[in-house]
Design a protein around this motif. Structure first.
Motif, PDB file in Angstrom:
ATOM      1  N   LEU A 119       0.832  -1.204   0.000  1.00 15.31           N
ATOM      2  CA  LEU A 119       0.000   0.000   0.000  1.00 15.31           C
ATOM      3  C   LEU A 119       0.863   1.249   0.000  1.00 15.31           C
ATOM      4  O   LEU A 119       0.576   2.229  -0.708  1.00 15.31           O
ATOM      5  CB  LEU A 119      -0.916  -0.011   1.223  1.00 15.31           C
ATOM      6  CG  LEU A 119      -1.787   1.243   1.406  1.00 15.31           C
ATOM      7  CD1 LEU A 119      -2.762   1.397   0.253  1.00 15.31           C
ATOM      8  CD2 LEU A 119      -2.527   1.177   2.744  1.00 15.31           C
ATOM      9  N   ASP A 120       1.932   1.238   0.771  1.00 16.19           N
ATOM     10  CA  ASP A 120       2.875   2.360   0.798  1.00 16.19           C
ATOM     11  C   ASP A 120       3.396   2.644  -0.607  1.00 16.19           C
ATOM     12  O   ASP A 120       3.547   3.800  -1.007  1.00 16.19           O
ATOM     13  CB  ASP A 120       4.029   2.025   1.742  1.00 16.19           C
ATOM     14  CG  ASP A 120       4.989   3.192   1.946  1.00 16.19           C
ATOM     15  OD1 ASP A 120       4.601   4.347   1.706  1.00 16.19           O
ATOM     16  OD2 ASP A 120       6.132   2.938   2.368  1.00 16.19           O
ATOM     17  N   GLY A 121       3.674   1.584  -1.372  1.00 19.00           N
ATOM     18  CA  GLY A 121       4.137   1.772  -2.741  1.00 19.00           C
ATOM     19  C   GLY A 121       3.129   2.531  -3.581  1.00 19.00           C
ATOM     20  O   GLY A 121       3.488   3.460  -4.325  1.00 19.00           O
ATOM     21  N   ASN A 122       1.854   2.174  -3.467  1.00 16.92           N
ATOM     22  CA  ASN A 122       0.816   2.889  -4.220  1.00 16.92           C
ATOM     23  C   ASN A 122       0.770   4.358  -3.836  1.00 16.92           C
ATOM     24  O   ASN A 122       0.786   5.257  -4.687  1.00 16.92           O
ATOM     25  CB  ASN A 122      -0.562   2.267  -3.939  1.00 16.92           C
ATOM     26  CG  ASN A 122      -0.752   0.896  -4.541  1.00 16.92           C
ATOM     27  OD1 ASN A 122       0.135   0.378  -5.223  1.00 16.92           O
ATOM     28  ND2 ASN A 122      -1.902   0.291  -4.292  1.00 16.92           N
TER      29      ASN A 122
ATOM     30  N   SER B 150       1.718  10.137  -4.666  1.00 18.28           N
ATOM     31  CA  SER B 150       2.053  11.399  -4.018  1.00 18.28           C
ATOM     32  C   SER B 150       3.323  12.023  -4.599  1.00 18.28           C
ATOM     33  O   SER B 150       3.329  13.190  -5.011  1.00 18.28           O
ATOM     34  CB  SER B 150       2.226  11.189  -2.510  1.00 18.28           C
ATOM     35  OG  SER B 150       1.017  10.775  -1.915  1.00 18.28           O
ATOM     36  N   MET B 151       4.407  11.236  -4.623  1.00 18.08           N
ATOM     37  CA  MET B 151       5.707  11.789  -4.997  1.00 18.08           C
ATOM     38  C   MET B 151       5.852  11.984  -6.500  1.00 18.08           C
ATOM     39  O   MET B 151       6.415  12.992  -6.950  1.00 18.08           O
ATOM     40  CB  MET B 151       6.825  10.890  -4.472  1.00 18.08           C
ATOM     41  CG  MET B 151       6.879  10.785  -2.962  1.00 18.08           C
ATOM     42  SD  MET B 151       8.220   9.721  -2.355  1.00 18.08           S
ATOM     43  CE  MET B 151       9.649  10.743  -2.703  1.00 18.08           C
TER      44      MET B 151
ATOM     45  N   GLY C 112      -5.155   1.195  -6.021  1.00 17.32           N
ATOM     46  CA  GLY C 112      -4.505   0.333  -7.005  1.00 17.32           C
ATOM     47  C   GLY C 112      -4.706   0.780  -8.439  1.00 17.32           C
ATOM     48  O   GLY C 112      -3.752   0.841  -9.227  1.00 17.32           O
ATOM     49  N   LYS C 113      -5.945   1.103  -8.812  1.00 20.33           N
ATOM     50  CA  LYS C 113      -6.219   1.506 -10.203  1.00 20.33           C
ATOM     51  C   LYS C 113      -5.522   2.819 -10.545  1.00 20.33           C
ATOM     52  O   LYS C 113      -4.958   2.964 -11.643  1.00 20.33           O
ATOM     53  CB  LYS C 113      -7.719   1.639 -10.437  1.00 20.33           C
ATOM     54  CG  LYS C 113      -8.070   1.935 -11.897  1.00 20.33           C
ATOM     55  CD  LYS C 113      -9.573   2.001 -12.114  1.00 20.33           C
ATOM     56  CE  LYS C 113      -9.890   2.189 -13.595  1.00 20.33           C
ATOM     57  NZ  LYS C 113      -9.272   3.411 -14.170  1.00 20.33           N
TER      58      LYS C 113
ATOM     59  N   TYR D  23       7.239  -3.328 -11.347  1.00 15.08           N
ATOM     60  CA  TYR D  23       6.620  -4.647 -11.566  1.00 15.08           C
ATOM     61  C   TYR D  23       7.260  -5.692 -10.662  1.00 15.08           C
ATOM     62  O   TYR D  23       6.552  -6.506 -10.049  1.00 15.08           O
ATOM     63  CB  TYR D  23       6.758  -5.066 -13.032  1.00 15.08           C
ATOM     64  CG  TYR D  23       6.174  -6.437 -13.308  1.00 15.08           C
ATOM     65  CD1 TYR D  23       4.816  -6.587 -13.592  1.00 15.08           C
ATOM     66  CD2 TYR D  23       6.967  -7.576 -13.264  1.00 15.08           C
ATOM     67  CE1 TYR D  23       4.273  -7.842 -13.816  1.00 15.08           C
ATOM     68  CE2 TYR D  23       6.426  -8.839 -13.478  1.00 15.08           C
ATOM     69  CZ  TYR D  23       5.085  -8.967 -13.760  1.00 15.08           C
ATOM     70  OH  TYR D  23       4.545 -10.222 -13.975  1.00 15.08           O
ATOM     71  N   THR D  24       8.589  -5.668 -10.560  1.00 13.25           N
ATOM     72  CA  THR D  24       9.256  -6.657  -9.712  1.00 13.25           C
ATOM     73  C   THR D  24       8.871  -6.472  -8.253  1.00 13.25           C
ATOM     74  O   THR D  24       8.718  -7.448  -7.513  1.00 13.25           O
ATOM     75  CB  THR D  24      10.795  -6.610  -9.848  1.00 13.25           C
ATOM     76  OG1 THR D  24      11.305  -5.367  -9.348  1.00 13.25           O
ATOM     77  CG2 THR D  24      11.222  -6.814 -11.289  1.00 13.25           C
ATOM     78  N   GLU D  25       8.702  -5.226  -7.817  1.00 11.96           N
ATOM     79  CA  GLU D  25       8.281  -4.964  -6.441  1.00 11.96           C
ATOM     80  C   GLU D  25       6.901  -5.553  -6.181  1.00 11.96           C
ATOM     81  O   GLU D  25       6.669  -6.216  -5.161  1.00 11.96           O
ATOM     82  CB  GLU D  25       8.263  -3.462  -6.178  1.00 11.96           C
ATOM     83  CG  GLU D  25       9.621  -2.846  -5.952  1.00 11.96           C
ATOM     84  CD  GLU D  25      10.162  -3.146  -4.564  1.00 11.96           C
ATOM     85  OE1 GLU D  25       9.458  -2.879  -3.568  1.00 11.96           O
ATOM     86  OE2 GLU D  25      11.279  -3.672  -4.481  1.00 11.96           O
ATOM     87  N   LYS D  26       5.980  -5.275  -7.097  1.00  9.69           N
ATOM     88  CA  LYS D  26       4.614  -5.757  -6.926  1.00  9.69           C
ATOM     89  C   LYS D  26       4.550  -7.280  -6.998  1.00  9.69           C
ATOM     90  O   LYS D  26       3.809  -7.921  -6.241  1.00  9.69           O
ATOM     91  CB  LYS D  26       3.696  -5.130  -7.984  1.00  9.69           C
ATOM     92  CG  LYS D  26       3.491  -3.640  -7.821  1.00  9.69           C
ATOM     93  CD  LYS D  26       2.775  -3.310  -6.514  1.00  9.69           C
ATOM     94  CE  LYS D  26       2.398  -1.846  -6.423  1.00  9.69           C
ATOM     95  NZ  LYS D  26       1.723  -1.514  -5.153  1.00  9.69           N
TER      96      LYS D  26
END
Length: 279
Positions: free
Chosen positions: A53-56, A61-62, A111-112, A149-152
């Protein structure tokens, strides 16, 4: 230089697929599943969900909204790594007070938008962040999206591994992941001298894997999928072992008896030291 019509690794269309898989996975988890330990030693399933969730939120934001809230003071790779580790730990700690149901709700809400943002980018534009583990000081958007993609894929696979649910170990989803991870091989070998045309073959076994060649050419290590010379070393790794090894979830000495290295042992063991995440 590749023509602008050719994206070397194009996975932007797979981000919504991963997101749909994640939402379905989270909806299926039992209360006990959320507390199971993952291969990320400090994190249980709920912590990994919070990190995703932090990634999203961080990307929206950034990068989309150009809002970071604080400046990044990173003058070296280690500075950047320390900064990211602190960000990750702070977020996961704060999310301890948030329920699984609310985490799911927030994933459904973000997510979307996360996927739509990356789909809107010029793949050859300058990325907001460089892919440091691949040795890049500046990256194109396509490579940054590949790293995302690799993170997800990785963190969702950690959850699936912990709760015993399959889903991502397919040719369609695993092969792009490991293909991107292999981009760290030249950087891993950067300080290792070798004669011209010295080559190393890396095989990720089974029908979901593939074969890559690292070859010394004009004083540099170059990665490709075509054999240019007879490999001095051949390394064969099982897919389930590969994703854990190259994400630093397990270390080479833990699995040395389970990996096949033929030929030059030093070159083969160098492959095993590759880390394709910021760790």
């Amino acid at each position: 230089m590749e023509p602008k019509t050719t994206i070397p690794i194009d996975v932007v269309s797979l981000l919504p697929v991963l997101d749909d898989n994640l939402l379905n996975l989270l909806r299926s988890l039992s209360p006990n599943d959320w507390q199971k330990q993952t291969v990320a030693k400090l994190w249980k399933v709920k912590d990994v969900v919070a990190h995703l969730l932090d990634g999203n939120i961080r990307v929206l934001s950034m990068l989309r909204d150009s809002y970071s809230g604080e400046s990044v003071q990173a003058h070296s790779y280690q500075d950047l790594l320390d900064y990211l580790n602190t960000l990750n730990a702070d977020w996961v700690k704060a999310m301890k007070r948030v329920s699984p149901a609310v985490l799911l709700l927030l994933h459904e809400a973000t997510g979307k938008s996360y996927c739509d943002y990356y789909a809107s980018l010029d793949p050859f534009g300058k990325a907001g962040f460089a892919v440091n583990w691949a040795g890049e000081n500046e990256s194109k958007n396509w490579m940054h999206i590949a790293r995302e993609y690799t993170e997800k894929w990785l963190h969702q696979q950690q959850i699936r591994d912990a709760v015993g649910l399959p889903g991502l170990m397919t040719k369609a989803l695993f092969y792009p992941f490991i293909d991107i991870f292999m981009r760290a091989l030249p950087y891993t070998f950067r300080d290792l001298p070798a004669a011209e045309q010295t080559s190393v073959q890396v095989v990720i076994t089974t029908d979901i894997g593939g074969t890559w060649y690292l070859c010394r050419e004009r004083g540099a290590w170059l990665l490709g999928k075509e054999r240019k010379s007879k490999p001095l070393s051949v390394v064969s790794i099982d897919p389930d072992m590969a994703w854990k090894l190259f994400s630093k979830s397990i270390r080479p000495e833990q699995i040395s008896g389970s990996i096949a290295i033929t030929g030059n042992r030093e070159l083969g063991e160098k492959v095993l030291s590759m880390i394709s995440v910021m760790a």
